[in-house]
Motif scaffolding. Structure first.
Motif, mmCIF file in Angstrom:
data_model
loop_
_atom_site.group_PDB
_atom_site.id
_atom_site.type_symbol
_atom_site.label_atom_id
_atom_site.label_comp_id
_atom_site.label_asym_id
_atom_site.label_seq_id
_atom_site.Cartn_x
_atom_site.Cartn_y
_atom_site.Cartn_z
ATOM 1 N N PRO A 247 0.713 -1.285 -0.060
ATOM 2 C CA PRO A 247 0.153 -0.104 -0.128
ATOM 3 C C PRO A 247 0.825 1.332 -0.079
ATOM 4 C CG PRO A 247 -0.803 -1.545 1.655
ATOM 5 C CD PRO A 247 0.444 -2.158 1.115
ATOM 6 N N ASN A 248 2.151 1.098 0.542
ATOM 7 C CA ASN A 248 2.839 2.411 0.591
ATOM 8 C C ASN A 248 4.125 2.364 -0.498
ATOM 9 O OD1 ASN A 248 1.419 3.361 3.051
ATOM 10 N ND2 ASN A 248 2.590 2.344 4.224
ATOM 11 N N GLY A 249 4.055 1.537 -1.425
ATOM 12 C CA GLY A 249 4.925 1.329 -2.378
ATOM 13 C C GLY A 249 4.799 2.349 -3.261
ATOM 14 N N SER A 250 6.053 2.715 -3.943
ATOM 15 C CA SER A 250 6.181 3.839 -4.923
ATOM 16 C C SER A 250 7.379 3.260 -6.087
ATOM 17 C CB SER A 250 6.607 5.080 -4.348
ATOM 18 O OG SER A 250 7.914 4.982 -3.747
ATOM 19 N N MET A 251 7.113 3.680 -7.045
ATOM 20 C CA MET A 251 7.874 3.236 -8.384
ATOM 21 C C MET A 251 8.273 4.355 -9.400
ATOM 22 S SD MET A 251 6.498 0.470 -10.957
ATOM 23 C CE MET A 251 7.602 -0.092 -12.594
ATOM 24 N N GLY A 252 9.282 4.526 -9.689
ATOM 25 C CA GLY A 252 9.457 5.633 -10.968
ATOM 26 C C GLY A 252 10.959 6.444 -10.554
ATOM 27 N N ALA A 253 10.900 7.774 -10.685
ATOM 28 C CA ALA A 253 11.820 8.602 -10.586
ATOM 29 C C ALA A 253 13.028 7.842 -11.246
ATOM 30 C CB ALA A 253 12.115 8.936 -9.180
ATOM 31 N N ALA A 254 13.276 7.661 -12.444
ATOM 32 C CA ALA A 254 14.628 7.073 -13.034
ATOM 33 C C ALA A 254 15.450 7.776 -13.825
ATOM 34 C CB ALA A 254 13.974 5.744 -13.752
ATOM 35 N N ALA A 255 15.956 9.049 -13.295
ATOM 36 C CA ALA A 255 16.430 9.991 -14.180
ATOM 37 C C ALA A 255 17.980 9.366 -13.979
ATOM 38 C CB ALA A 255 16.541 11.202 -13.881
ATOM 39 N N VAL A 256 18.821 9.554 -15.264
ATOM 40 C CA VAL A 256 20.453 9.179 -14.991
ATOM 41 C C VAL A 256 21.165 10.330 -14.618
ATOM 42 C CG1 VAL A 256 22.150 8.189 -16.354
ATOM 43 C CG2 VAL A 256 19.764 7.669 -16.968
ATOM 44 N N ILE A 257 21.927 9.997 -13.563
ATOM 45 C CA ILE A 257 22.775 10.935 -13.096
ATOM 46 C C ILE A 257 24.238 10.453 -12.925
ATOM 47 C CG2 ILE A 257 21.146 12.243 -11.598
ATOM 48 C CD1 ILE A 257 22.401 10.599 -9.083
ATOM 49 N N ASP A 258 25.034 11.419 -13.227
ATOM 50 C CA ASP A 258 26.769 11.124 -13.062
ATOM 51 C C ASP A 258 27.161 10.879 -11.656
ATOM 52 O OD1 ASP A 258 27.121 13.427 -12.231
ATOM 53 O OD2 ASP A 258 27.740 14.321 -14.112
ATOM 54 N N SER A 259 28.482 10.587 -11.635
ATOM 55 C CA SER A 259 29.060 10.248 -10.357
ATOM 56 C C SER A 259 29.080 11.333 -9.306
ATOM 57 C CB SER A 259 30.390 9.635 -10.549
ATOM 58 O OG SER A 259 31.214 10.611 -11.413
ATOM 59 N N GLU B 42 -0.117 -5.475 -10.775
ATOM 60 C CA GLU B 42 -1.386 -6.353 -10.953
ATOM 61 C C GLU B 42 -1.954 -6.427 -9.676
ATOM 62 O OE1 GLU B 42 0.468 -7.363 -14.232
ATOM 63 O OE2 GLU B 42 1.999 -7.226 -12.509
ATOM 64 N N GLY B 43 -1.662 -5.695 -8.635
ATOM 65 C CA GLY B 43 -2.408 -5.608 -7.385
ATOM 66 C C GLY B 43 -1.673 -5.077 -6.171
ATOM 67 N N THR B 44 -2.282 -4.482 -5.232
ATOM 68 C CA THR B 44 -1.640 -4.086 -3.993
ATOM 69 C C THR B 44 -1.867 -5.113 -2.928
ATOM 70 O OG1 THR B 44 -2.302 -1.777 -4.804
ATOM 71 C CG2 THR B 44 -2.097 -2.038 -2.348
ATOM 72 N N VAL B 45 -0.734 -5.465 -2.329
ATOM 73 C CA VAL B 45 -1.022 -6.374 -1.259
ATOM 74 C C VAL B 45 -0.065 -5.964 -0.031
ATOM 75 C CG1 VAL B 45 -1.274 -8.344 -2.688
ATOM 76 C CG2 VAL B 45 1.323 -7.631 -2.174
ATOM 77 N N ALA B 46 -0.669 -6.396 1.170
ATOM 78 C CA ALA B 46 -0.118 -5.732 2.377
ATOM 79 C C ALA B 46 0.695 -6.777 3.144
ATOM 80 C CB ALA B 46 -1.243 -5.534 3.501
ATOM 81 N N THR B 47 0.648 -7.927 2.510
ATOM 82 C CA THR B 47 1.603 -9.078 3.218
ATOM 83 C C THR B 47 2.133 -9.859 2.308
ATOM 84 O OG1 THR B 47 0.196 -10.465 3.586
ATOM 85 C CG2 THR B 47 0.559 -9.128 5.672
ATOM 86 N N PHE B 48 3.284 -10.773 2.341
ATOM 87 C CA PHE B 48 3.658 -11.666 1.550
ATOM 88 C C PHE B 48 2.871 -12.658 1.249
ATOM 89 C CE2 PHE B 48 6.557 -15.231 0.345
ATOM 90 C CZ PHE B 48 7.122 -14.492 -0.891
ATOM 91 N N ASP B 49 2.015 -13.256 2.352
ATOM 92 C CA ASP B 49 1.019 -14.244 2.125
ATOM 93 C C ASP B 49 -0.114 -13.822 1.178
ATOM 94 O OD1 ASP B 49 2.191 -16.129 3.613
ATOM 95 O OD2 ASP B 49 1.441 -15.341 5.531
ATOM 96 N N GLU B 50 -0.208 -12.514 1.434
ATOM 97 C CA GLU B 50 -1.567 -12.001 0.382
ATOM 98 C C GLU B 50 -0.982 -12.177 -0.900
ATOM 99 O OE1 GLU B 50 -4.354 -8.005 -0.227
ATOM 100 O OE2 GLU B 50 -2.923 -8.411 1.705
ATOM 101 N N LEU B 51 0.310 -11.884 -1.302
ATOM 102 C CA LEU B 51 0.977 -11.839 -2.494
ATOM 103 C C LEU B 51 0.638 -13.219 -3.238
ATOM 104 C CD1 LEU B 51 2.722 -10.735 -4.800
ATOM 105 C CD2 LEU B 51 4.740 -11.226 -3.435
ATOM 106 N N LEU B 52 1.342 -14.189 -2.303
ATOM 107 C CA LEU B 52 1.124 -15.718 -2.959
ATOM 108 C C LEU B 52 -0.298 -15.967 -3.032
ATOM 109 C CD1 LEU B 52 3.402 -17.459 -0.021
ATOM 110 C CD2 LEU B 52 3.926 -16.504 -2.528
ATOM 111 N N THR B 53 -1.315 -15.626 -2.435
ATOM 112 C CA THR B 53 -2.633 -15.900 -2.873
ATOM 113 C C THR B 53 -2.951 -15.180 -4.132
ATOM 114 O OG1 THR B 53 -3.200 -15.891 -0.337
ATOM 115 C CG2 THR B 53 -4.891 -15.711 -1.792
ATOM 116 N N LYS B 54 -2.698 -13.849 -4.128
ATOM 117 C CA LYS B 54 -3.129 -13.214 -5.411
ATOM 118 C C LYS B 54 -2.571 -13.628 -6.666
ATOM 119 C CE LYS B 54 -5.050 -8.815 -4.254
ATOM 120 N NZ LYS B 54 -5.323 -7.593 -4.720
#
Length: 442
Positions: free
Chosen positions: A117-129, A195-207
């Motif tokens: 539920p609190n997951g986030s994905m993105g912000a993939a700009a390329v930066i140098d060293s 594919e879905g939002t899961v709160a626990t790993f067991d819920e992930l296995l079920t889905k």
């Protein structure tokens, strides 16, 4: 007869049980849970390679990558992606916190994505060293890779591109022009990236239709954790600087002590970590050994060329071990700079000399302080009267007590058969003047 019937019945029961047991075990699925935490770098590759190999050998039904990473290095992510794409096992990404930058790229190369539920994905700009935006060429290539990663599983590529391209305008997802896209768990479902939002790993296995599966969790071994630390691009120049500075200090120290030990340990950690991470091959160690042998040979064979070739071989083996030529070249340059600064400080401010060369270089000198003179100093002649055997113009020959001696006048011409007084003796140089009236004759 009855005993025979009992034996036959027992055999039939065993056969029936043997037929039933495989059917139960065949229904049990196996899932490997593999963590992808912290930075995506070369050390992570070794761990993931081992984990995927174990899953393939166990004929696992799925691999679930437990992702929580702020991103990492593009070249490392590329190698890991090739690893993911090469396995036929079902791959599931579980973003339990964040999959940013290179982490989002890895998630897009799995077959399915689930988020907490609190997951986030993105912000993939390329930066140098240095933390600045990468050049146009690198950025353009990265945008194309993000699009391709989305398209491979049928996802709308515009959102993957928006994660890396701030010119894409998606204001409905807080990614207007000039901003990078970062999807929340709900938004990822809306755009078809989750594919879905899961709160626990067991819920992930079920889905994911893996309920009741046997879960095998892989963990980093100590050597893999060490490799992740040692191969980090921030740690590499520190290790090489410690190695160069330690070995330089050892040259100016008596015997073999702490500086040399620290230097060798740092160099050993560098090569060991890169070997475990799969970056350094055995050819790197052959080149390193050759370089060391050439440097040692330089102490016995004059000329300097062999020593230079040895140093070049050692430096090249270090650069080769790192995989990325640019990062390693910068790290080596930093280490060399630190070594030079350390050497200057030791020589200029502490007046140290290289003790290692004392056994190979003659350090004795024939100085006056040690009693060495180029000739006998005739100070006993000062004040004595002599007779000129030749004119002094200003040099010539004098006689004193039947001894012929070369001498020079104090500047004036002195004729032959004249009485002179020896007024100064400077090594082999004897200075005279013409004797005055009243001075005793010899």
């Amino acid at each position: 007869m009855r005993l025979a019937r009992l034996f036959i019945s027992f055999c039939l029961l065993l056969a029936a049980f043997a037929m039933v047991v495989p059917s139960f075990s065949a229904d049990t699925q196996t899932v490997y849970k593999v963590p992808i935490y912290e930075e995506v770098e070369d050390g992570l590759y070794a761990f993931l390679k081992r984990s995927i190999k174990e899953a393939e050998e166990a004929e696992a039904d799925a691999i679930i990558f437990d992702i929580n990473t702020p991103g990492g290095f593009v070249d490392s992510a590329e190698k890991i992606v090739n690893l993911l794409d090469s396995t036929p096992i079902r791959k599931i990404a579980y973003i339990n916190s964040q999959a940013l930058s290179a982490g989002a790229y890895l998630a897009l190369h799995t077959d399915e994505i689930y988020m907490s539920p609190n997951g986030s994905m993105g912000a993939a700009a390329v930066i140098d060293s240095a933390g600045n935006a990468a050049d146009m060429k690198a950025t353009s290539a990265w945008k194309a890779k993000m699009r391709n990663a989305a398209e491979r599983t049928g996802k709308e590529p515009i959102y993957a591109q928006a994660m890396a391209d701030e010119s894409v305008d998606l204001p409905e997802y807080r990614a207007g022009e000039g901003q990078l896209l970062t999807l929340s768990a709900r938004e990822a479902i809306e755009v078809g990236y989750s594919e879905g939002t899961v709160a626990t790993f067991d819920e992930l296995l079920t889905k994911s239709n893996l309920t009741g599966a046997k879960v095998v969790e892989t963990k980093e071994a100590f050597v893999e954790t060490l490799a992740r630390i040692v191969t980090n691009p921030v740690v590499v120049p520190i290790l090489l600087s410690l190695a160069s500075l330690g070995l330089i200090l050892e040259l100016y120290s008596p015997g073999f002590g702490v500086p040399g030990t620290v230097g060798l340990l740092s160099l050993g950690l560098f090569f060991y970590g890169h070997l475990v991470a799969g970056l350094a091959g055995y050819e790197t160690f052959v080149l390193l050994a050759l370089g060391i042998l050439l440097v040692i040979a330089e102490f016995f064979i004059p000329g300097g060329i062999i020593g230079i070739l040895g140093l070049v071989a050692i430096l090249y083996s270090i650069i080769l071990a790192g995989g990325n030529l640019f990062y390693m070249s910068v790290a080596v340059l930093i280490a060399i700079t630190v070594a030079i600064i350390g050497m200057v400080i030791i020589v200029k401010f502490f007046g140290k000399k290289v003790r290692l060369l004392n056994k190979m270089i003659l350090t004795d000198a024939t100085t006056t302080e040690k009693g060495y003179v180029s000739n006998h100093n005739r100070l006993d002649l000062v004040g004595k009267i002599a007779e000129t055997m030749t004119p002094l113009r200003p040099s010539g020959t004098i006689r004193i007590e039947n001894e012929r001696i070369d001498a020079v006048s104090d500047g004036s011409f002195i004729g032959k058969d004249k009485q002179v007084v020896i007024i100064k003796v400077e090594g082999s140089r004897i200075v005279v003047r013409e004797a005055r009236e009243g001075e005793a004759t010899q």
